[in-house]
Design a protein around this motif. Structure first.
Motif, PDB file in Angstrom:
ATOM      1  N   ASP A 109      43.344  14.623  64.526  1.00 29.27           N
ATOM      2  CA  ASP A 109      43.050  14.032  65.840  1.00 29.27           C
ATOM      3  C   ASP A 109      44.141  14.371  66.851  1.00 29.27           C
ATOM      4  OD1 ASP A 109      40.691  12.891  64.941  1.00 29.27           O
ATOM      5  OD2 ASP A 109      41.596  10.941  64.515  1.00 29.27           O
ATOM      6  N   ALA A 110      45.388  14.412  66.394  1.00 30.75           N
ATOM      7  CA  ALA A 110      46.506  14.671  67.299  1.00 30.75           C
ATOM      8  C   ALA A 110      46.535  16.110  67.797  1.00 30.75           C
ATOM      9  CB  ALA A 110      47.824  14.325  66.617  1.00 30.75           C
ATOM     10  N   ILE A 111      46.149  17.072  66.942  1.00 31.82           N
ATOM     11  CA  ILE A 111      46.239  18.475  67.345  1.00 31.82           C
ATOM     12  C   ILE A 111      44.974  18.985  68.025  1.00 31.82           C
ATOM     13  CG2 ILE A 111      47.920  18.991  65.525  1.00 31.82           C
ATOM     14  CD1 ILE A 111      45.531  20.495  64.095  1.00 31.82           C
ATOM     15  N   THR A 112      43.944  18.167  68.085  1.00 32.21           N
ATOM     16  CA  THR A 112      42.674  18.603  68.667  1.00 32.21           C
ATOM     17  C   THR A 112      42.639  18.188  70.133  1.00 32.21           C
ATOM     18  OG1 THR A 112      41.658  18.233  66.504  1.00 32.21           O
ATOM     19  CG2 THR A 112      40.178  18.578  68.358  1.00 32.21           C
ATOM     20  N   ARG A 113      42.868  19.148  71.017  1.00 31.76           N
ATOM     21  CA  ARG A 113      42.920  18.825  72.442  1.00 31.76           C
ATOM     22  C   ARG A 113      42.166  19.882  73.246  1.00 31.76           C
ATOM     23  NH1 ARG A 113      48.587  17.699  75.062  1.00 31.76           N
ATOM     24  NH2 ARG A 113      48.537  16.093  73.428  1.00 31.76           N
ATOM     25  N   ALA A 114      41.203  19.410  74.013  1.00 31.13           N
ATOM     26  CA  ALA A 114      40.419  20.311  74.866  1.00 31.13           C
ATOM     27  C   ALA A 114      41.338  21.040  75.831  1.00 31.13           C
ATOM     28  CB  ALA A 114      39.360  19.523  75.627  1.00 31.13           C
ATOM     29  N   GLY A 115      41.114  22.339  75.956  1.00 29.90           N
ATOM     30  CA  GLY A 115      41.917  23.165  76.846  1.00 29.90           C
ATOM     31  C   GLY A 115      43.203  23.656  76.235  1.00 29.90           C
ATOM     32  N   VAL A 116      43.543  23.146  75.038  1.00 30.54           N
ATOM     33  CA  VAL A 116      44.788  23.543  74.374  1.00 30.54           C
ATOM     34  C   VAL A 116      44.490  24.192  73.025  1.00 30.54           C
ATOM     35  CG1 VAL A 116      47.029  22.777  73.497  1.00 30.54           C
ATOM     36  CG2 VAL A 116      46.064  21.723  75.558  1.00 30.54           C
ATOM     37  N   THR A 117      43.794  23.483  72.143  1.00 28.41           N
ATOM     38  CA  THR A 117      43.460  24.060  70.835  1.00 28.41           C
ATOM     39  C   THR A 117      41.978  24.440  70.735  1.00 28.41           C
ATOM     40  OG1 THR A 117      43.233  21.829  69.895  1.00 28.41           O
ATOM     41  CG2 THR A 117      45.357  22.932  69.628  1.00 28.41           C
ATOM     42  N   PHE A 118      41.179  24.026  71.695  1.00 31.96           N
ATOM     43  CA  PHE A 118      39.789  24.474  71.791  1.00 31.96           C
ATOM     44  C   PHE A 118      39.340  24.275  73.232  1.00 31.96           C
ATOM     45  CE2 PHE A 118      39.094  19.979  71.606  1.00 31.96           C
ATOM     46  CZ  PHE A 118      37.908  19.750  72.284  1.00 31.96           C
ATOM     47  N   ARG A 119      38.225  24.915  73.582  1.00 37.78           N
ATOM     48  CA  ARG A 119      37.631  24.678  74.903  1.00 37.78           C
ATOM     49  C   ARG A 119      36.128  24.857  74.803  1.00 37.78           C
ATOM     50  NH1 ARG A 119      39.548  30.057  78.296  1.00 37.78           N
ATOM     51  NH2 ARG A 119      38.428  31.583  77.022  1.00 37.78           N
ATOM     52  N   TYR A 120      35.443  24.231  75.720  1.00 38.08           N
ATOM     53  CA  TYR A 120      34.003  24.392  75.817  1.00 38.08           C
ATOM     54  C   TYR A 120      33.694  25.453  76.863  1.00 38.08           C
ATOM     55  CZ  TYR A 120      33.515  20.124  73.077  1.00 38.08           C
ATOM     56  OH  TYR A 120      33.577  19.194  72.070  1.00 38.08           O
ATOM     57  N   THR A 121      32.779  26.352  76.529  1.00 34.32           N
ATOM     58  CA  THR A 121      32.341  27.391  77.453  1.00 34.32           C
ATOM     59  C   THR A 121      30.827  27.306  77.585  1.00 34.32           C
ATOM     60  OG1 THR A 121      31.881  29.110  75.797  1.00 34.32           O
ATOM     61  CG2 THR A 121      34.180  28.837  76.497  1.00 34.32           C
ATOM     62  N   GLU A 122      30.259  28.142  78.434  1.00 34.74           N
ATOM     63  CA  GLU A 122      28.800  28.169  78.575  1.00 34.74           C
ATOM     64  C   GLU A 122      28.134  28.614  77.283  1.00 34.74           C
ATOM     65  OE1 GLU A 122      27.792  30.548  81.939  1.00 34.74           O
ATOM     66  OE2 GLU A 122      28.665  29.140  83.384  1.00 34.74           O
ATOM     67  N   GLN A 123      28.875  29.344  76.453  1.00 31.45           N
ATOM     68  CA  GLN A 123      28.330  29.809  75.171  1.00 31.45           C
ATOM     69  C   GLN A 123      28.600  28.829  74.030  1.00 31.45           C
ATOM     70  OE1 GLN A 123      30.248  32.023  77.232  1.00 31.45           O
ATOM     71  NE2 GLN A 123      28.255  32.561  78.081  1.00 31.45           N
ATOM     72  N   GLY A 124      29.309  27.757  74.315  1.00 33.12           N
ATOM     73  CA  GLY A 124      29.633  26.779  73.285  1.00 33.12           C
ATOM     74  C   GLY A 124      31.134  26.640  73.122  1.00 33.12           C
ATOM     75  N   VAL A 125      31.552  26.093  71.999  1.00 28.56           N
ATOM     76  CA  VAL A 125      32.974  25.839  71.775  1.00 28.56           C
ATOM     77  C   VAL A 125      33.699  27.134  71.427  1.00 28.56           C
ATOM     78  CG1 VAL A 125      32.791  25.354  69.293  1.00 28.56           C
ATOM     79  CG2 VAL A 125      34.603  24.277  70.642  1.00 28.56           C
ATOM     80  N   GLU A 126      34.940  27.242  71.876  1.00 28.77           N
ATOM     81  CA  GLU A 126      35.789  28.379  71.550  1.00 28.77           C
ATOM     82  C   GLU A 126      37.126  27.844  71.043  1.00 28.77           C
ATOM     83  OE1 GLU A 126      38.047  32.189  73.649  1.00 28.77           O
ATOM     84  OE2 GLU A 126      36.859  30.807  74.878  1.00 28.77           O
ATOM     85  N   GLY A 127      37.486  28.227  69.829  1.00 29.38           N
ATOM     86  CA  GLY A 127      38.779  27.827  69.288  1.00 29.38           C
ATOM     87  C   GLY A 127      39.890  28.628  69.930  1.00 29.38           C
ATOM     88  N   LEU A 128      40.997  27.967  70.228  1.00 32.34           N
ATOM     89  CA  LEU A 128      42.111  28.611  70.912  1.00 32.34           C
ATOM     90  C   LEU A 128      43.331  28.812  70.020  1.00 32.34           C
ATOM     91  CD1 LEU A 128      41.887  26.699  74.319  1.00 32.34           C
ATOM     92  CD2 LEU A 128      40.934  28.948  73.742  1.00 32.34           C
TER      93      LEU A 128
END
Length: 199
Positions: A109-128
């Motif tokens: 939960d601590a390492i999962t942050r939108a825009g930092v370790t993942f992001r949502y795009t028009e194609q779906g989620v993208e891991g960062l």
């Protein structure tokens, strides 16, 4: 090479998953003698759970956070920085009641942050989080590999894929509570898994 070892056993150094994780790290050190190893024991240093206050801090713009909110976000930031600095992750995962320990879920939960370790795009989620190798040291009292009772491996594959990691390697020590012979067999199988990974 930077290795981050995450121990999630409530029994800390005496945990079976810790033992297997230590064996993986030892094997990595043979292959990479100059590797740096950072150890995070989630039982020794528990991370605060994701509660209403933590969510409030995360969803408050940085410049508007109270000192308490900023301090709470900084705790998660430190775990994310550790993750980002690592080339290899070795994660000790005991099975508690057919799932992962709460300590490990709190770390996730601590390492999962939108825009930092993942992001949502028009194609779906993208891991960062990319380009890291992950070893999971699985320790189970029974034998659950490739059965419907193994809820851990599907979850771990899904979650780590979600944040962008696909080089996932699983080492199994099973049957550890089924008597001395079964335990010896379980650790022998884990040793064989490790040797196969580094062959």
């Amino acid at each position: 090479m930077n290795i981050l070892q995450i121990n999630a056993s409530a029994r800390r150094e005496s945990g079976n998953s810790t033992r297997v994780a230590n064996d993986i790290v030892a094997r990595l050190r043979i292959a990479h003698p100059d590797a740096n190893v950072a150890l995070r024991d989630l039982a020794a240093t528990p991370h605060p759970v994701l509660d209403e206050a933590a969510l409030g801090a995360l969803f408050t713009p940085a410049e508007q956070r109270t000192p308490a909110q900023a301090a709470r976000v900084a705790l998660d930031d430190a775990l994310i920085a550790e993750l980002q600095a690592a080339d290899v992750l070795v994660i000790g995962v005991p099975m508690y009641n057919l799932g992962i320990p709460v300590q490990l879920k709190t770390w996730i939960d601590a390492i999962t942050r939108a825009g930092v370790t993942f992001r949502y795009t028009e194609q779906g989620v993208e891991g960062l989080v990319r380009g890291k190798k992950v070893y999971f040291a699985l320790a189970r009292g029974g034998r659950y590999r490739d059965t419907a009772f193994d809820t851990q491996v599907p979850f771990l594959k899904t979650y780590f894929g979600f944040i962008g990691l696909s080089d996932l390697n699983f080492v199994y020590a099973e049957g550890l509570n089924m008597g001395p012979e079964a335990a010896a067999r379980g650790f022998a199988e884990a040793a064989a898994d490790i040797e196969a990974l580094f062959a």
